[in-house]
Motif scaffolding. Sequence first.
Motif, PDB file in Angstrom:
ATOM      1  N   UNK A  20      -6.880  -0.285   6.942  1.00  0.00           N
ATOM      2  CA  UNK A  20      -6.295   0.957   7.466  1.00  0.00           C
ATOM      3  C   UNK A  20      -4.785   0.978   7.266  1.00  0.00           C
ATOM      4  N   UNK A  21      -4.139  -0.158   7.430  1.00  0.00           N
ATOM      5  CA  UNK A  21      -2.687  -0.229   7.254  1.00  0.00           C
ATOM      6  C   UNK A  21      -2.275   0.020   5.813  1.00  0.00           C
ATOM      7  N   UNK A  22      -3.192  -0.256   4.885  1.00  0.00           N
ATOM      8  CA  UNK A  22      -2.882  -0.043   3.472  1.00  0.00           C
ATOM      9  C   UNK A  22      -2.829   1.437   3.115  1.00  0.00           C
ATOM     10  N   UNK A  23      -3.389   2.290   3.964  1.00  0.00           N
ATOM     11  CA  UNK A  23      -3.373   3.726   3.718  1.00  0.00           C
ATOM     12  C   UNK A  23      -2.556   4.439   4.775  1.00  0.00           C
ATOM     13  N   UNK A  24      -2.987   5.639   5.107  1.00  0.00           N
ATOM     14  CA  UNK A  24      -2.311   6.409   6.152  1.00  0.00           C
ATOM     15  C   UNK A  24      -2.915   6.025   7.490  1.00  0.00           C
ATOM     16  N   UNK A  25      -2.196   5.237   8.249  1.00  0.00           N
ATOM     17  CA  UNK A  25      -2.748   4.691   9.479  1.00  0.00           C
ATOM     18  C   UNK A  25      -2.805   5.774  10.548  1.00  0.00           C
ATOM     19  N   UNK A  26      -3.909   5.843  11.305  1.00  0.00           N
ATOM     20  CA  UNK A  26      -4.014   6.853  12.371  1.00  0.00           C
ATOM     21  C   UNK A  26      -2.967   6.624  13.451  1.00  0.00           C
ATOM     22  N   UNK A  27      -2.502   7.709  14.034  1.00  0.00           N
ATOM     23  CA  UNK A  27      -1.442   7.601  15.037  1.00  0.00           C
ATOM     24  C   UNK A  27      -1.965   7.274  16.433  1.00  0.00           C
ATOM     25  N   UNK A  47       0.966  -3.634  16.460  1.00  0.00           N
ATOM     26  CA  UNK A  47       2.235  -2.982  16.780  1.00  0.00           C
ATOM     27  C   UNK A  47       3.349  -3.502  15.880  1.00  0.00           C
ATOM     28  N   UNK A  48       3.385  -4.818  15.682  1.00  0.00           N
ATOM     29  CA  UNK A  48       4.398  -5.397  14.799  1.00  0.00           C
ATOM     30  C   UNK A  48       4.220  -4.888  13.372  1.00  0.00           C
ATOM     31  N   UNK A  49       2.972  -4.753  12.933  1.00  0.00           N
ATOM     32  CA  UNK A  49       2.710  -4.268  11.583  1.00  0.00           C
ATOM     33  C   UNK A  49       3.214  -2.836  11.402  1.00  0.00           C
ATOM     34  N   UNK A  50       3.031  -2.013  12.423  1.00  0.00           N
ATOM     35  CA  UNK A  50       3.476  -0.616  12.336  1.00  0.00           C
ATOM     36  C   UNK A  50       4.996  -0.511  12.314  1.00  0.00           C
ATOM     37  N   UNK A  51       5.670  -1.457  12.933  1.00  0.00           N
ATOM     38  CA  UNK A  51       7.134  -1.439  12.984  1.00  0.00           C
ATOM     39  C   UNK A  51       7.779  -2.235  11.856  1.00  0.00           C
ATOM     40  N   UNK A  52       6.983  -3.041  11.155  1.00  0.00           N
ATOM     41  CA  UNK A  52       7.499  -3.947  10.119  1.00  0.00           C
ATOM     42  C   UNK A  52       8.245  -3.182   9.026  1.00  0.00           C
ATOM     43  N   UNK A  53       9.332  -3.769   8.543  1.00  0.00           N
ATOM     44  CA  UNK A  53      10.167  -3.141   7.521  1.00  0.00           C
ATOM     45  C   UNK A  53       9.823  -3.615   6.121  1.00  0.00           C
ATOM     46  N   UNK A  54       8.928  -4.592   6.009  1.00  0.00           N
ATOM     47  CA  UNK A  54       8.596  -5.147   4.699  1.00  0.00           C
ATOM     48  C   UNK A  54       7.662  -4.203   3.940  1.00  0.00           C
ATOM     49  N   UNK A  55       7.780  -4.196   2.638  1.00  0.00           N
ATOM     50  CA  UNK A  55       6.933  -3.321   1.828  1.00  0.00           C
ATOM     51  C   UNK A  55       5.620  -3.947   1.415  1.00  0.00           C
ATOM     52  N   UNK A  56       5.410  -5.230   1.727  1.00  0.00           N
ATOM     53  CA  UNK A  56       4.175  -5.906   1.348  1.00  0.00           C
ATOM     54  C   UNK A  56       3.195  -5.951   2.493  1.00  0.00           C
TER      55      UNK A  56
END
Length: 292
Positions: A20-27, A47-56
């Motif tokens: 799901x994170x690889x696409x448009x994640x639901x809000x 939560x950390x994944x949604x805030x993460x600044x990394x592009x990978x």
Amino acid sequence: MSAFDRLPGGAALGASLQNALAGRFPQTVLLTGEDSAALAAYASVLAAALLCEDGGARPCGVCSSCRKAAAGVHPDLTIIDEGENELKVELARRIKAENAVIPNDGARRVTVIHHAQNLNPAAQNALLKELEEPPAFAFFLLTAEQPGALLETVRSRCMKFSLEPPRAAADDAESTALLAPYLAALAAGREEGLMQAALAMEKTPRRALLGVLGALQAALRDAVFAANALPQPPLLPALHGQTATLARAVPAARLLSAYDFTGELAARVSRNAAAAAVTCALTSDMFRICFL
């Protein structure tokens, strides 16, 4: 190895969230399961994944946002955990007010609500609009050990991800033998067939019945994933044919309701529900949920 791979209680859940994170994640997301500690761990990583600044792969664990989230000091992350206390409408209003403000550090604001089943009806109703149409930057992560206690209007506004039921036994031949005719009857909409299969389940000892109900939840989870065309390995490969047929016969939203209902029924069995009541629930109540 991703951060999700190190979490307990559900490889399938971790894979689902990564996809799901690889696409448009639901809000608006609802994480469900019986293990509150595992739910908290998944919510924290997500939560950390949604805030993460990394592009990978996210969360990277090393960027400024990941470090702040891990330390509990990220200004755009709100975590609400009141234990078993009732969550009242004042809290819902505060959540709405906080999410009316643009994020401080990045592009997103994340609100985690643990034990969301403890939101009282007024609080749930106050959050409905926010959950259905959140600001573009706002993400809501709800965890619930008893999702059936949430209003249907709240559940319907969330994308649901579930921990694998701890009582599910993917290699349990007895559960497979009992569930195969039940799932076939459910997919065919045959209430008489449901009753016959339910009567067979009723004859099992209470402890074994809890295992069968856990397996039924796993089968319904497989059907939900199939109905939504999510490429996840089934929890019950031996029943893949039955769950695939069920996914074609019953809408995904009704399958989710059936999943929640099965969890509630297992709780009743744990409290010594009468055998006749269990049979009725597996027959008429399940038929109503899926078809009426």
